[in-house]
Design an enzyme around this catalytic site. Structure first.
Site, mmCIF file in Angstrom:
data_model
loop_
_atom_site.group_PDB
_atom_site.id
_atom_site.type_symbol
_atom_site.label_atom_id
_atom_site.label_comp_id
_atom_site.label_asym_id
_atom_site.label_seq_id
_atom_site.Cartn_x
_atom_site.Cartn_y
_atom_site.Cartn_z
ATOM 1 N N GLY A 70 0.798 -1.209 0.000
ATOM 2 C CA GLY A 70 0.000 0.000 0.000
ATOM 3 C C GLY A 70 0.837 1.268 0.000
ATOM 4 N N THR A 71 1.953 1.256 0.719
ATOM 5 C CA THR A 71 2.803 2.458 0.793
ATOM 6 C C THR A 71 3.356 2.822 -0.574
ATOM 7 O OG1 THR A 71 3.399 2.155 3.115
ATOM 8 C CG2 THR A 71 4.943 3.399 1.748
ATOM 9 N N GLN A 177 -7.649 -0.106 3.920
ATOM 10 C CA GLN A 177 -8.472 -0.689 4.979
ATOM 11 C C GLN A 177 -9.855 -1.089 4.479
ATOM 12 O OE1 GLN A 177 -7.542 -1.510 8.029
ATOM 13 N NE2 GLN A 177 -5.493 -0.644 7.866
ATOM 14 N N SER A 197 -3.808 -3.214 -0.580
ATOM 15 C CA SER A 197 -2.671 -3.968 -0.052
ATOM 16 C C SER A 197 -3.055 -5.411 0.207
ATOM 17 C CB SER A 197 -2.177 -3.319 1.245
ATOM 18 O OG SER A 197 -1.109 -4.053 1.809
ATOM 19 N N THR A 235 11.531 -6.711 -11.557
ATOM 20 C CA THR A 235 10.915 -8.033 -11.688
ATOM 21 C C THR A 235 9.837 -8.218 -10.629
ATOM 22 O OG1 THR A 235 12.980 -8.946 -12.564
ATOM 23 C CG2 THR A 235 11.352 -10.511 -11.715
ATOM 24 N N CYS A 327 5.837 6.152 19.343
ATOM 25 C CA CYS A 327 6.982 6.286 20.241
ATOM 26 C C CYS A 327 8.246 6.456 19.401
ATOM 27 C CB CYS A 327 7.096 5.053 21.130
ATOM 28 S SG CYS A 327 8.375 5.179 22.399
#
Length: 387
Positions: A70-71, A177, A197, A235, A327
């Site tokens: 997805g990114t 999502q 994704s 590829t 974090c």
């Protein structure tokens, strides 16, 4: 007893996907760009998967460009459009985008592009009137997330897309999502570009796709052999893509029944937790992903009580959930999504997400509710004693 409730992060690859991947790895391992028989067999597998993925969103197979996930699909959409322009233009996104959108758009901004980030209401929804007001003569792309991964809100994509199209701006949506959880028909959606994704719909990690409406021009991010209609050289990861295809086809067949089942389980867990003091549901409770629950802690302090604290405590009890706050370098940062929705800095440190899937049962829901209540009661009482 172990209960996995982090299906929005990733899903376990289904046996059918694993089986086809094993077959490709051991028997059809050729390079799909090769002209001999080994390559032809691999190419057939690749094109079969393309048809399967296209079928999930009712697209023509030629409009599916395979990526690593997805990114990369999001980056290809954003940067692929931007690279078509010699001088910076204007782009519009929402303030609750996934980082796979907000980060590349931030890069464009540093290169001189004008960026408008539309605010959202307390439920995380964009007001279509705000999009109308934000459009300019040089707006070339609007990108709005379809289903928000942290708070579960589903955006009014049809209305937003129609507004963009009336202005002749390209419209992209991150549907990572949504795909496999809610029906998608690109013939009835005013979208030019749509990202999905594999590992969010029980396929393997490492595969994704960008739907590119026929006629839409992109300039590729990668130079090389010209695979994927010259839009994504390299590829192809044929085994992962084959698993993606099988998972997409089965997700489409099972979608309606699984959606109903998940909504029932989701609403049961919401009901079991509705009277827990200090546990505040987040996101739109009506326009919502069917498998998704999210909350923030009213009494979060970012030190002894936070979303991360709950993740660790439930993990000790064998339950896997996730937190919204990030974090970095040992410092807990508030969720930018919750901040955009109007939550305080402290409340935005206390976001948690529970997402359900194929293996989730009613017994899992009941047990999780009981454990979460006990953990929260213990944490709050301990803090009251200490203070």
């Amino acid at each position: 007893m172990q209960i996995y409730l982090d299906y929005s992060a990733t899903t376990p690859p289904r046996p059918e996907a694993i089986a086809v991947m094993q077959s490709v790895l051991t028997q059809q391992w050729g390079n799909p760009s090769s002209l001999h028989e080994w390559g032809n067999r691999a190419a057939l597998i690749l094109e079969t998967a393309r048809m399967q993925v296209a079928g999930l969103i009712n697209a023509v197979p030629e409009s599916i460009i395979f990526t690593s996930g997805g990114t990369e699909a999001d980056n290809l959409a954003i940067m692929g459009v931007a690279r078509c322009y010699a001088v910076p233009q204007h782009i519009i996104i929402s303030s609750v985008e996934h980082s796979a959108i907000s980060e590349p758009v931030g890069m464009l901004e540093s290169w001189g592009w004008d960026v408008t980030r539309l605010g959202v209401d307390a439920q995380g929804r964009v007001n279509p009137e705000d999009l109308k007001a934000a459009l300019r003569h040089n707006t070339v792309l609007v990108s709005m997330i379809y289903g928000q991964s942290e708070v579960g809100t589903v955006q009014p994509i049809v209305e937003l897309g129609k507004i963009a199209k009336l202005h002749d701006a390209l419209f992209h949506t991150d549907a990572v999502q949504i795909a496999g959880r809610l029906a998608i028909d690109v013939n009835n959606l005013p979208v030019d570009l749509l990202s999905i994704s594999s590992h969010k719909l029980y396929g393997p990690l490492g595969a994704g796709a960008l739907y590119v409406r026929p006629g839409v021009e992109l300039i590729p991010l990668l130079g090389g052999g010209g695979q994927e209609k010259k839009l994504r050289s390299g590829t192809q990861a044929t085994p992962a893509i084959a698993g993606f295809g099988v998972a997409a086809e089965l997700a489409g067949k099972e979608l309606e029944g699984e959606k109903i089942r998940l909504i029932k389980l989701r609403d049961r867990l919401f009901s079991l937790l509705e009277n827990v003091p200090g546990l505040i549901p987040t996101g739109d409770m009506i326009n919502r992903l069917p498998h998704h629950l999210s909350f923030c802690l009213e009494y979060a302090d970012g030190e002894k009580i936070s979303g991360k604290t709950l993740v660790r405590q439930l993990n000790l009890a064998g339950i896997g959930i996730s937190a919204g706050a990030a974090c970095n370098s040992g410092k807990l940062n508030p969720s930018p999504i919750l901040l955009a929705m109007g939550y305080s800095q402290k409340a935005a440190l206390g976001g948690i997400r529970l997402t359900l899937g194929k293996q989730t049962t009613e017994a899992d829901i009941d047990w999780t509710a009981m454990v979460l209540k006990q953990v929260l009661q213990r944490l709050v009482n301990v803090e009251l004693v200490r203070s």
